[in-house]
Design an enzyme around this catalytic site. Structure first.
Site, PDB file in Angstrom:
ATOM      1  N   LYS A 171       3.229   4.373  -1.166  1.00 55.11           N
ATOM      2  CA  LYS A 171       3.362   5.281  -2.312  1.00 55.11           C
ATOM      3  C   LYS A 171       4.631   6.085  -2.092  1.00 55.11           C
ATOM      4  CE  LYS A 171      -1.315   4.785  -1.631  1.00 55.11           C
ATOM      5  NZ  LYS A 171      -1.950   4.361  -0.378  1.00 55.11           N
ATOM      6  N   ASP A 189      16.436  11.334  -8.328  1.00 54.96           N
ATOM      7  CA  ASP A 189      17.863  11.678  -8.206  1.00 54.96           C
ATOM      8  C   ASP A 189      18.395  11.506  -6.793  1.00 54.96           C
ATOM      9  OD1 ASP A 189      17.969  12.263 -10.903  1.00 54.96           O
ATOM     10  OD2 ASP A 189      17.712  14.419 -10.647  1.00 54.96           O
ATOM     11  N   LYS A 235      -4.432  10.475   5.248  1.00 54.85           N
ATOM     12  CA  LYS A 235      -4.023   9.687   6.415  1.00 54.85           C
ATOM     13  C   LYS A 235      -3.029  10.536   7.214  1.00 54.85           C
ATOM     14  CE  LYS A 235      -4.315   6.588   2.704  1.00 54.85           C
ATOM     15  NZ  LYS A 235      -5.638   6.114   2.815  1.00 54.85           N
ATOM     16  N   ASP A 240      -0.731  18.231  19.182  1.00 50.02           N
ATOM     17  CA  ASP A 240      -0.371  19.472  19.891  1.00 50.02           C
ATOM     18  C   ASP A 240       0.193  20.559  18.977  1.00 50.02           C
ATOM     19  OD1 ASP A 240      -1.183  18.257  22.216  1.00 50.02           O
ATOM     20  OD2 ASP A 240       0.838  17.748  22.893  1.00 50.02           O
ATOM     21  N   HIS A 248       0.820  -1.207   0.000  1.00 52.80           N
ATOM     22  CA  HIS A 248       0.000   0.000   0.000  1.00 52.80           C
ATOM     23  C   HIS A 248       0.859   1.265   0.000  1.00 52.80           C
ATOM     24  CE1 HIS A 248      -3.440   2.474   1.833  1.00 52.80           C
ATOM     25  NE2 HIS A 248      -3.950   1.945   0.754  1.00 52.80           N
ATOM     26  N   HIS A 259      -9.543  10.984   1.795  1.00 48.97           N
ATOM     27  CA  HIS A 259      -8.633   9.837   1.720  1.00 48.97           C
ATOM     28  C   HIS A 259      -7.319  10.098   2.462  1.00 48.97           C
ATOM     29  CE1 HIS A 259      -6.058   6.817  -0.557  1.00 48.97           C
ATOM     30  NE2 HIS A 259      -7.108   6.097  -0.249  1.00 48.97           N
TER      31      HIS A 259
END
Length: 484
Positions: free
Chosen positions: A224, A229, A404, A409, A222, A402
């Site tokens: 990404k 470079d 996450k 604080d 899952h 979507h």
């Protein structure tokens, strides 16, 4: 008639044997064990097949290995940092984050995650802006482009990415493109032919030798991650497809969070990519300096502090979940969480309950519409349970949420690929960036409260008004949540 009854009896017998095996021999979490036993009892025969397809134990397997010379190089830098932490000599650029030294130490020793403070962070919450910058960085690549996504659609956006990678490969840039076999199932030989002919390399994570049947279907990469470079990194929630630009009428506007990182934290993103790439392609990627900047980070150099933390079903510990629990437990003022799927285990629920009961302002934002029905109703059940403890729940109404993200604080934040559910904690291969930087955390805090303006606050009164049908859906989904 007799043969029919015999078949049913055999199915039940197989289910009973398998249930005994699950309960007494497989060292699964008790909630997952009970969920599988429920499936076996309710779906005789079918439950047996589902178990074979969806339940494997990777905890004893070492899926990712690092070459000896790479371990030595990274190990020297890690040892230096570990000694610095143990002797209280670690200098914090952002003094607000000295309180999180124990989290940094945990990740240094248990997850071998570097802590670097020379990073520049750019936040993206809109798909068009993210991909515009993403493609611009790829266009400017001189040496190497390493791309890994869970989902890559064979649509306009997916084709644009692959065409651009093909162009850069023709220019002599090293291109490696890795995608998940389930998330990238719409890709085929024809769609990747040009990239391969141009000299680009393609890997497929957990591919299957048998068409249409994948015995590792339940275990998805899952992550990404993009590294350009060895200096520019991208990580977050966006996949590659038209829907992430808000072009899918079912979802409408797609609200996600991604970050671009320039700095030494990219070293860890590169390392994570190479580990996944090596598993998928078996290519010998021994440590080569051209892929990694020199590890000569100065502790006093100004920038955002970052650790890249990854986890998966091949590991003994649920590292990302442990970080979420630790971050929530460290909160003194506020906890802000955005997640499309909220079906956590008891340890996360207890951390959130304790935080709320301690006077911490706990806020959780979830989507108002489903993309996976069972997970959606499980999300509402767990969110509803927290309303009893004063946790504020918001449903995002301006499209599909979507993102996450976690912000604690206003001083430390997490952005990555992991949701607040058992799948992300136990079954998926995930990655997050923990950002120890007040400026970045405050920006993400502002993003959250801007989203509140287009969200509905789910009160206890509203939640109790739901009908019998919704309560039934929530109950079933809650029981199955360890498998979702």
């Amino acid at each position: 008639m007799f043969s029919v009854f015999s078949s049913i009896s055999v199915a039940y017998l197989l289910n009973i044997i398998l249930a005994i095996f699950i309960v007494f021999l497989e060292r699964k979490d008790p909630t997952a064990t009970l969920a599988w036993v429920l499936v076996l009892l309710v779906l005789p025969g079918v439950g047996f097949v589902l178990y074979l397809l969806l339940s494997q134990n990777f905890s004893r397997k070492k899926l990712f290995t690092m070459k000896i010379n790479a371990r030595k190089t990274f190990g020297d830098f890690l040892k230096k940092q570990q000694d610095s932490v143990n002797s209280n000599k670690l200098i914090f650029i952002d003094k607000n984050n000295e309180i999180h030294k124990d989290i940094i130490k945990m990740n240094l020793f248990r997850n071998q995650s570097f802590f670097t403070q020379d990073n520049k962070v750019q936040i993206f919450t809109d798909g068009r802006e993210k991909f515009e910058e993403f493609f611009k960085c790829i266009e400017g690549a001189k040496e190497s482009i390493h791309v890994m996504y869970y989902i890559v659609k064979n649509d306009d956006l997916g084709k644009k990415l692959i065409a651009l990678l093909e162009k850069k490969a023709q220019e002599g840039v090293e291109v490696r493109f890795l995608y998940d076999s389930i998330g990238g199932r719409s890709l085929n030989k024809k769609s990747l032919e040009g990239l391969l002919n141009a000299g680009g390399k393609v890997g497929k994570f957990f591919s299957s030798l048998i068409p249409l049947i994948n015995f590792k279907i339940n275990y998805r990469n899952h992550r990404k991650i993009v590294v350009i470079d060895g200096k520019i990194g991208f990580v977050g929630g966006f996949n590659v497809g038209n829907e992430y630009l808000g072009l899918n009428k079912r979802f409408g506007y797609w609200r996600d969070t991604h970050v671009k990182i320039i700095g030494s934290a990219v070293i860890d993103l590169q390392r994570r990519f190479f580990l996944d790439w090596g598993n998928a392609t078996k290519e010998d990627l021994s440590y080569q300096p051209k892929y990694f900047p020199e590890l000569n980070v100065k502790e006093e150099e100004s920038g955002a502090g970052i650790q890249i933390v990854s986890s998966g079903p091949d590991e003994r510990d649920e590292t990302i979940k442990q970080n979420y629990v630790k971050l929530i437990s460290s909160a003194r003022k506020s906890v802000l969480i955005q997640t499309p799927y909220f079906a956590p285990d008891e340890s996360v629920m207890e951390a959130l309950r304790i935080a709320a009961l301690s006077g911490v302002d706990v806020n959780i934002m979830i989507p108002n519409k489903p993309d996976h029905l069972f997970v959606h109703w499980a999300t509402y059940y767990y969110a509803g349970e927290l309303l009893k403890y004063g946790v504020k729940i918001y449903t995002y109404e301006n499209g599909f949420l979507h993102a996450k993200t976690v912000v604690i604080d206003g001083t430390v934040a997490s952005v990555g690929t992991a949701n607040f559910d058992v799948r992300s904690f136990k079954l998926n291969f995930e990655v997050i960036a923990i950002i120890y930087d007040t400026e970045t955390a405050e920006k993400l805090e502002k993003v959250f409260y801007d989203d509140v303006k287009v969200s509905l606050k789910l009160t206890r009164e509203l939640y109790l008004q739901r009908g019998i049908a919704i309560k039934f859906k929530e109950s079933i989904s809650r029981l199955l949540s360890p498998l979702l």
